[in-house]
Design an enzyme around this catalytic site. Structure first.
Site, PDB file in Angstrom:
ATOM      1  N   GLN A 105       0.848  -1.196   0.000  1.00 39.92           N
ATOM      2  CA  GLN A 105       0.000   0.000   0.000  1.00 39.92           C
ATOM      3  C   GLN A 105       0.879   1.240   0.000  1.00 39.92           C
ATOM      4  O   GLN A 105       0.382   2.353  -0.042  1.00 39.92           O
ATOM      5  CB  GLN A 105      -0.865   0.022   1.261  1.00 39.92           C
TER       6      GLN A 105
ATOM      7  N   HIS B  14      -1.679   1.294  -4.173  1.00 38.45           N
ATOM      8  CA  HIS B  14      -2.056   2.704  -4.006  1.00 38.45           C
ATOM      9  C   HIS B  14      -1.203   3.654  -4.839  1.00 38.45           C
ATOM     10  O   HIS B  14      -1.097   4.838  -4.526  1.00 38.45           O
ATOM     11  CB  HIS B  14      -2.015   3.087  -2.523  1.00 38.45           C
TER      12      HIS B  14
ATOM     13  N   THR C 231       0.769  -2.609   8.669  1.00 35.92           N
ATOM     14  CA  THR C 231      -0.467  -1.950   8.232  1.00 35.92           C
ATOM     15  C   THR C 231      -1.522  -2.065   9.315  1.00 35.92           C
ATOM     16  O   THR C 231      -1.622  -3.090   9.994  1.00 35.92           O
ATOM     17  CB  THR C 231      -0.997  -2.498   6.891  1.00 35.92           C
TER      18      THR C 231
ATOM     19  N   GLU D 175       1.785  -3.259  17.315  1.00 34.33           N
ATOM     20  CA  GLU D 175       0.458  -2.981  17.894  1.00 34.33           C
ATOM     21  C   GLU D 175      -0.571  -3.949  17.321  1.00 34.33           C
ATOM     22  O   GLU D 175      -0.437  -4.402  16.190  1.00 34.33           O
ATOM     23  CB  GLU D 175      -0.001  -1.549  17.510  1.00 34.33           C
TER      24      GLU D 175
HETATM   25  P1  NAD Z   1      -1.332   3.206   8.982  1.00 36.76           P
HETATM   26  O1  NAD Z   1      -0.631   4.463   9.384  1.00 36.76           O
HETATM   27  O2  NAD Z   1      -2.803   3.159   9.067  1.00 36.76           O
HETATM   28  O3  NAD Z   1      -0.781   1.979   9.878  1.00 36.76           O
HETATM   29  C1  NAD Z   1       0.582   1.802  10.119  1.00 36.76           C
HETATM   30  C2  NAD Z   1       0.748   0.546  10.952  1.00 36.76           C
HETATM   31  O4  NAD Z   1       2.132   0.277  11.072  1.00 36.76           O
HETATM   32  C3  NAD Z   1       0.194   0.628  12.370  1.00 36.76           C
HETATM   33  O5  NAD Z   1      -0.622  -0.493  12.610  1.00 36.76           O
HETATM   34  C4  NAD Z   1       1.432   0.597  13.259  1.00 36.76           C
HETATM   35  O6  NAD Z   1       1.219  -0.099  14.477  1.00 36.76           O
HETATM   36  C5  NAD Z   1       2.393  -0.160  12.385  1.00 36.76           C
HETATM   37  N1  NAD Z   1       3.799   0.086  12.647  1.00 36.76           N
HETATM   38  C6  NAD Z   1       4.413   1.210  13.094  1.00 36.76           C
HETATM   39  N2  NAD Z   1       5.732   1.046  13.164  1.00 36.76           N
HETATM   40  C7  NAD Z   1       5.984  -0.215  12.754  1.00 36.76           C
HETATM   41  C8  NAD Z   1       7.167  -0.992  12.586  1.00 36.76           C
HETATM   42  N3  NAD Z   1       8.384  -0.496  12.856  1.00 36.76           N
HETATM   43  N4  NAD Z   1       7.045  -2.270  12.139  1.00 36.76           N
HETATM   44  C9  NAD Z   1       5.838  -2.790  11.853  1.00 36.76           C
HETATM   45  N5  NAD Z   1       4.689  -2.115  11.986  1.00 36.76           N
HETATM   46  C10 NAD Z   1       4.759  -0.831  12.420  1.00 36.76           C
HETATM   47  O7  NAD Z   1      -0.810   2.874   7.526  1.00 36.76           O
HETATM   48  P2  NAD Z   1      -1.389   1.862   6.483  1.00 36.76           P
HETATM   49  O8  NAD Z   1      -1.997   0.673   7.139  1.00 36.76           O
HETATM   50  O9  NAD Z   1      -0.354   1.656   5.440  1.00 36.76           O
HETATM   51  O10 NAD Z   1      -2.565   2.701   5.852  1.00 36.76           O
HETATM   52  C11 NAD Z   1      -3.263   2.090   4.854  1.00 36.76           C
HETATM   53  C12 NAD Z   1      -3.205   2.880   3.588  1.00 36.76           C
HETATM   54  O11 NAD Z   1      -4.143   3.912   3.610  1.00 36.76           O
HETATM   55  C13 NAD Z   1      -1.933   3.617   3.296  1.00 36.76           C
HETATM   56  O12 NAD Z   1      -0.954   2.816   2.731  1.00 36.76           O
HETATM   57  C14 NAD Z   1      -2.321   4.612   2.315  1.00 36.76           C
HETATM   58  O13 NAD Z   1      -2.098   4.165   1.010  1.00 36.76           O
HETATM   59  C15 NAD Z   1      -3.790   4.729   2.534  1.00 36.76           C
HETATM   60  N6  NAD Z   1      -4.013   6.069   2.727  1.00 36.76           N
HETATM   61  C16 NAD Z   1      -3.571   6.884   1.730  1.00 36.76           C
HETATM   62  C17 NAD Z   1      -3.742   8.191   1.807  1.00 36.76           C
HETATM   63  C18 NAD Z   1      -3.209   9.072   0.718  1.00 36.76           C
HETATM   64  O14 NAD Z   1      -2.495   9.982   0.972  1.00 36.76           O
HETATM   65  N7  NAD Z   1      -3.507   8.794  -0.520  1.00 36.76           N
HETATM   66  C19 NAD Z   1      -4.375   8.684   2.899  1.00 36.76           C
HETATM   67  C20 NAD Z   1      -4.796   7.834   3.919  1.00 36.76           C
HETATM   68  C21 NAD Z   1      -4.596   6.504   3.821  1.00 36.76           C
END
Ligand code: NAD
Ligand code: ZN
Length: 246
Positions: free
Chosen positions: A103, A121, A187, A214
């Site tokens: 993503q 994405h 994620t 988490e």
């Molecule tokens: P997120 O910020 O929602 O989640 C990040 C996760 O990573 C959390 O669960 C956290 O506990 C975990 N984490 C933190 N540090 C870590 C580490 N060192 N090792 C392993 N895990 C760790 O991000 P997401 O899940 O990627 O969000 C989903 C998608 O939503 C994004 O990829 C994005 O494409 C999309 N999104 C995009 C936009 C945009 O700008 N177009 C906006 C909002 C969401």
């Protein structure tokens, strides 16, 4: 490095099965890039609807571009971390048994060396014309925001409410249904349809492993949880599953 352990099933399936890896913003956290949600996240104090929707871009392209320029500069300055490198090594070892579905839009998986990759994405490094649809790569941040046709160019990422790149989800879902193991790393598993891929795999018999310090929205529905940072857990997993290790 933290001590991280994995089940025998995970290791065995990595050694001989088809492997699907799904990543999110957390795998780039150790490269210094902010995740989206939570403390210090990209959305803290900002409204995603003002920054990451086609409507926001039509209304105020300069503000949206400022947000993406900042992210592109940060991503350009960042380097792949040990987690990215482990996934590149895994692809190298497994070849066609491996697929990475991400993503992330930061390009760090590509820079680490992964090629068998589905970007759900889009990418910060691709610009697309909102008038003629022409798309170009801009790796050095020098491209104009205006297309040759005079139209305005936008970041080639998927915004809220937009469809995923054509065929990307289908390819990912097909690979999930054929996988023997699905690794989900970094994620929050809130954004669909990406968050549904581990479940597709699991229903078809894959062993599902979540790597995240988490708990998340899917933690209760995976076979194995590895509560560790991906920069420690992924190298440990690749090490444990390499031939000769036991
Ligand atoms: P997120 O910020 O929602 O989640 C990040 C996760 O990573 C959390 O669960 C956290 O506990 C975990 N984490 C933190 N540090 C870590 C580490 N060192 N090792 C392993 N895990 C760790 O991000 P997401 O899940 O990627 O969000 C989903 C998608 O939503 C994004 O990829 C994005 O494409 C999309 N999104 C995009 C936009 C945009 O700008 N177009 C906006 C909002 C969401
Ligand atoms: Zn154009």
């Amino acid at each position: 490095m933290e001590r991280v352990s994995f089940s025998g099933t995970a290791i065995e399936r990595l050694r001989s099965g088809r492997v699907l890896v799904l990543t999110g913003a957390g795998v780039s956290a150790e490269s210094g890039l902010a995740t989206f949600r939570g403390e210090g996240g990209l959305w803290e104090g900002r409204d995603p609807v003002e920054l990451a929707t086609p409507e926001a871009f039509r209304r105020d392209p300069k503000t949206v571009w400022r947000f993406y320029t900042e992210r592109r500069e940060k991503a350009a300055q960042a380097s792949p971390n040990a987690g990215h490198r482990a996934l590149a090594a895994l692809e190298e070892a497994l070849g066609e048994r491996f697929l990475l579905v991400t993503q992330n839009v930061d390009g760090l998986h590509e820079r680490a060396g992964n090629r068998r990759i589905v970007r759900l994405h889009g990418s910060l490094w691709r610009l697309r014309c909102t008038r003629c649809g022409d798309e170009d790569e801009d790796l050095d941040l020098t491209a104009s925001h205006r297309c040759r046709c005079g139209g305005r160019r936008r970041p080639g990422v998927v915004w809220f409410g937009e469809p995923l790149p054509e065929g990307a989800y289908e390819q990912a879902a097909e690979a999930a249904a054929r996988a023997d193991i699905v690794l989900v790393a970094g994620t929050s598993s809130i954004v669909y349809p990406a968050a549904g891929l581990p479940e597709i795999g699991r229903e078809a018999g894959a062993w599902t492993v979540e790597i995240n310090p988490e708990r998340t929205a899917i933690s209760d529905r995976v076979d194995e949880r590895v509560p560790a940072a991906s920069g420690s857990a992924l190298p440990a997993l690749v090490e444990a599953s390499s031939p000769g290790a036991d």
